[in-house]
Write a protein that holds these residues in place. Structure first.
Motif, mmCIF file in Angstrom:
data_model
loop_
_atom_site.group_PDB
_atom_site.id
_atom_site.type_symbol
_atom_site.label_atom_id
_atom_site.label_comp_id
_atom_site.label_asym_id
_atom_site.label_seq_id
_atom_site.Cartn_x
_atom_site.Cartn_y
_atom_site.Cartn_z
ATOM 1 N N LEU A 58 0.831 -1.210 0.000
ATOM 2 C CA LEU A 58 0.000 0.000 0.000
ATOM 3 C C LEU A 58 0.867 1.261 0.000
ATOM 4 O O LEU A 58 0.560 2.239 -0.696
ATOM 5 N N ASN A 59 1.951 1.237 0.758
ATOM 6 C CA ASN A 59 2.863 2.387 0.775
ATOM 7 C C ASN A 59 3.507 2.604 -0.597
ATOM 8 O O ASN A 59 3.705 3.745 -1.019
ATOM 9 N N GLU A 60 3.794 1.514 -1.295
ATOM 10 C CA GLU A 60 4.388 1.635 -2.628
ATOM 11 C C GLU A 60 3.387 2.232 -3.617
ATOM 12 O O GLU A 60 3.725 3.091 -4.436
ATOM 13 N N TYR A 61 2.110 1.788 -3.526
ATOM 14 C CA TYR A 61 1.073 2.378 -4.385
ATOM 15 C C TYR A 61 0.931 3.875 -4.101
ATOM 16 O O TYR A 61 0.849 4.700 -5.027
ATOM 17 N N SER A 62 0.890 4.230 -2.814
ATOM 18 C CA SER A 62 0.751 5.641 -2.441
ATOM 19 C C SER A 62 1.953 6.448 -2.947
ATOM 20 O O SER A 62 1.797 7.585 -3.412
ATOM 21 N N ARG A 63 3.138 5.869 -2.850
ATOM 22 C CA ARG A 63 4.353 6.562 -3.296
ATOM 23 C C ARG A 63 4.280 6.865 -4.803
ATOM 24 O O ARG A 63 4.617 7.973 -5.240
ATOM 25 N N GLY A 93 8.668 5.415 -7.453
ATOM 26 C CA GLY A 93 8.458 4.117 -6.830
ATOM 27 C C GLY A 93 9.739 3.309 -6.754
ATOM 28 O O GLY A 93 10.701 3.546 -7.488
ATOM 29 N N ARG A 94 9.726 2.324 -5.863
ATOM 30 C CA ARG A 94 10.924 1.510 -5.648
ATOM 31 C C ARG A 94 10.844 0.153 -6.319
ATOM 32 O O ARG A 94 11.870 -0.493 -6.516
ATOM 33 N N THR A 95 9.636 -0.303 -6.659
ATOM 34 C CA THR A 95 9.475 -1.620 -7.273
ATOM 35 C C THR A 95 8.683 -1.480 -8.566
ATOM 36 O O THR A 95 7.881 -0.550 -8.719
ATOM 37 N N PRO A 96 8.884 -2.393 -9.542
ATOM 38 C CA PRO A 96 8.125 -2.333 -10.804
ATOM 39 C C PRO A 96 6.640 -2.565 -10.559
ATOM 40 O O PRO A 96 6.242 -3.306 -9.656
ATOM 41 N N THR A 97 5.816 -1.926 -11.388
ATOM 42 C CA THR A 97 4.370 -2.101 -11.271
ATOM 43 C C THR A 97 3.917 -3.414 -11.888
ATOM 44 O O THR A 97 3.040 -4.101 -11.363
ATOM 45 N N THR A 106 8.257 4.516 -12.801
ATOM 46 C CA THR A 106 8.275 5.883 -12.247
ATOM 47 C C THR A 106 9.700 6.420 -12.140
ATOM 48 O O THR A 106 9.934 7.613 -12.286
ATOM 49 N N LYS A 107 10.653 5.518 -11.880
ATOM 50 C CA LYS A 107 12.042 5.959 -11.815
ATOM 51 C C LYS A 107 12.526 6.400 -13.197
ATOM 52 O O LYS A 107 13.228 7.416 -13.340
ATOM 53 N N THR A 108 12.121 5.635 -14.238
ATOM 54 C CA THR A 108 12.478 6.022 -15.609
ATOM 55 C C THR A 108 11.842 7.353 -15.980
ATOM 56 O O THR A 108 12.480 8.226 -16.579
ATOM 57 N N VAL A 109 10.567 7.512 -15.609
ATOM 58 C CA VAL A 109 9.865 8.774 -15.884
ATOM 59 C C VAL A 109 10.542 9.932 -15.168
ATOM 60 O O VAL A 109 10.700 11.035 -15.716
ATOM 61 N N HIS A 110 10.974 9.679 -13.939
ATOM 62 C CA HIS A 110 11.648 10.723 -13.170
ATOM 63 C C HIS A 110 12.930 11.177 -13.867
ATOM 64 O O HIS A 110 13.196 12.378 -14.005
ATOM 65 N N LEU A 111 13.717 10.218 -14.328
ATOM 66 C CA LEU A 111 14.965 10.557 -15.013
ATOM 67 C C LEU A 111 14.690 11.301 -16.315
ATOM 68 O O LEU A 111 15.373 12.283 -16.651
ATOM 69 N N GLN A 112 13.680 10.830 -17.071
ATOM 70 C CA GLN A 112 13.347 11.508 -18.322
ATOM 71 C C GLN A 112 12.863 12.930 -18.078
ATOM 72 O O GLN A 112 13.235 13.864 -18.799
ATOM 73 N N THR A 113 12.026 13.103 -17.060
ATOM 74 C CA THR A 113 11.495 14.436 -16.768
ATOM 75 C C THR A 113 12.606 15.381 -16.332
ATOM 76 O O THR A 113 12.657 16.549 -16.742
ATOM 77 N N LYS A 114 13.525 14.881 -15.486
ATOM 78 C CA LYS A 114 14.653 15.707 -15.065
ATOM 79 C C LYS A 114 15.511 16.107 -16.258
ATOM 80 O O LYS A 114 15.953 17.257 -16.361
ATOM 81 N N ALA A 115 15.727 15.154 -17.157
ATOM 82 C CA ALA A 115 16.541 15.458 -18.341
ATOM 83 C C ALA A 115 15.850 16.494 -19.224
ATOM 84 O O ALA A 115 16.491 17.423 -19.746
ATOM 85 N N ARG A 116 14.518 16.351 -19.414
ATOM 86 C CA ARG A 116 13.788 17.318 -20.241
ATOM 87 C C ARG A 116 13.818 18.712 -19.623
ATOM 88 O O ARG A 116 14.031 19.708 -20.316
ATOM 89 N N CYS A 117 13.567 18.768 -18.310
ATOM 90 C CA CYS A 117 13.564 20.081 -17.651
ATOM 91 C C CYS A 117 14.945 20.728 -17.702
ATOM 92 O O CYS A 117 15.071 21.929 -17.970
ATOM 93 N N THR A 118 15.975 19.923 -17.467
ATOM 94 C CA THR A 118 17.333 20.474 -17.518
ATOM 95 C C THR A 118 17.685 20.938 -18.920
ATOM 96 O O THR A 118 18.262 22.018 -19.110
ATOM 97 N N GLY A 119 17.314 20.120 -19.922
ATOM 98 C CA GLY A 119 17.585 20.525 -21.311
ATOM 99 C C GLY A 119 16.836 21.770 -21.713
ATOM 100 O O GLY A 119 17.382 22.649 -22.385
ATOM 101 N N LYS A 120 15.576 21.854 -21.292
ATOM 102 C CA LYS A 120 14.791 23.039 -21.631
ATOM 103 C C LYS A 120 15.341 24.278 -20.946
ATOM 104 O O LYS A 120 15.391 25.367 -21.536
#
Length: 251
Positions: A58-63, A93-97, A106-120
């Motif tokens: 449940l904590n992982e879902y909430s995260r 999240g810490r575990t795959p869905t 979510t970790k991949t999305v986080h890295l992609q979003t950080k890269a996009r924001c930094t590039g922009k």
């Protein structure tokens, strides 16, 4: 324990939201925001069920849901600098869905979003600096002046990066200080509670000792009273016998 139908639906919708978050979306895209709101409702219902999953799951879902919600809020910020700073504090999240994922989506999305924001952010800075350089070149009279302005532009860019790094460090320090302060308060509360429990135990022992003493004193008082009554009864009995002997019955 087998997953319930509500949990399976939540996992499917969560996987869909992660896929949408990984894509480049139009500013007018509305599906992800609606899906995340539905995820929050489903998560609340799942927590109310009697056959709910383990607390760790449940904590992982909430995260993950909080991560997607924070991602949407960060995208609404006006400047790229604010978006990049907000993304730094998102916790994926810490575990795959799903079982098909090797790393959490979510970790991949986080890295992609950080890269996009930094590039922009860098693109905006470079465009602004290039525009300034062009204006300055139009006004400059020789190459030496252009070199000086270019150095100033690079210095300005470096100053902005340092300022952003200082702001991030300041936020991190503030978060650390707040965490330490909360830990100290909890520690003091635990010490106060332990002291109160010790005092309660001591008072209980004293009360028990006093009760025993009072009980013993009451028993002694009863014994003395019983002896006095026996002595009085004997005295009365002997007195009656003497009275009868001294004053016989009249004929």
């Amino acid at each position: 324990m087998a997953a319930t139908r509500l949990e399976l639906n939540l996992m499917r919708l969560l996987s869909r939201c992660e896929a949408l978050a990984a894509e480049r979306r139009d500013p007018e895209e509305w599906r992800l925001e609606k899906y995340v709101a539905a995820l929050e409702d489903m998560l609340r219902e799942l927590k109310k069920q009697s056959s709910k999953p383990a607390p760790e799951l449940l904590n992982e879902y909430s995260r993950k849901v909080d991560f997607l919600k924070g991602l949407l809020e960060a995208e609404k910020l006006p400047s790229s600098t604010e978006k990049a700073l907000a993304n730094q504090f998102l916790a994926p999240g810490r575990t795959p869905t799903t079982t098909k994922e090797r790393t959490p989506a979510t970790k991949t999305v986080h890295l992609q979003t950080k890269a996009r924001c930094t590039g922009k952010m860098r693109s905006e800075l470079l465009d602004s600096e290039e525009l300034n350089v062009r204006k300055r070149k139009g006004l400059a009279s020789d190459e030496k002046q252009s070199a000086v302005e270019l150095d100033a532009m690079l210095q300005h860019h470096q100053d902005m990066q340092e300022k952003l790094a200082e702001e991030m460090l300041s936020l991190a320090r503030s978060l650390k200080n707040n965490t330490l302060a909360a830990q100290n308060v909890i520690k003091q509360d635990n010490q106060t509670l332990s002291h109160s429990l010790r005092m309660a135990d001591q008072n209980f022992e004293k009360l028990k000792d006093e009760s025993d003493r009072l009980e013993q004193h009451a028993k002694k008082s009863v014994n003395w009273l019983l002896w006095i009554m026996l002595i009085v009864v004997c005295f009365i009995f002997i007195s009656m016998i003497l009275f009868i002997r001294i004053f016989p019955k009249l004929k």
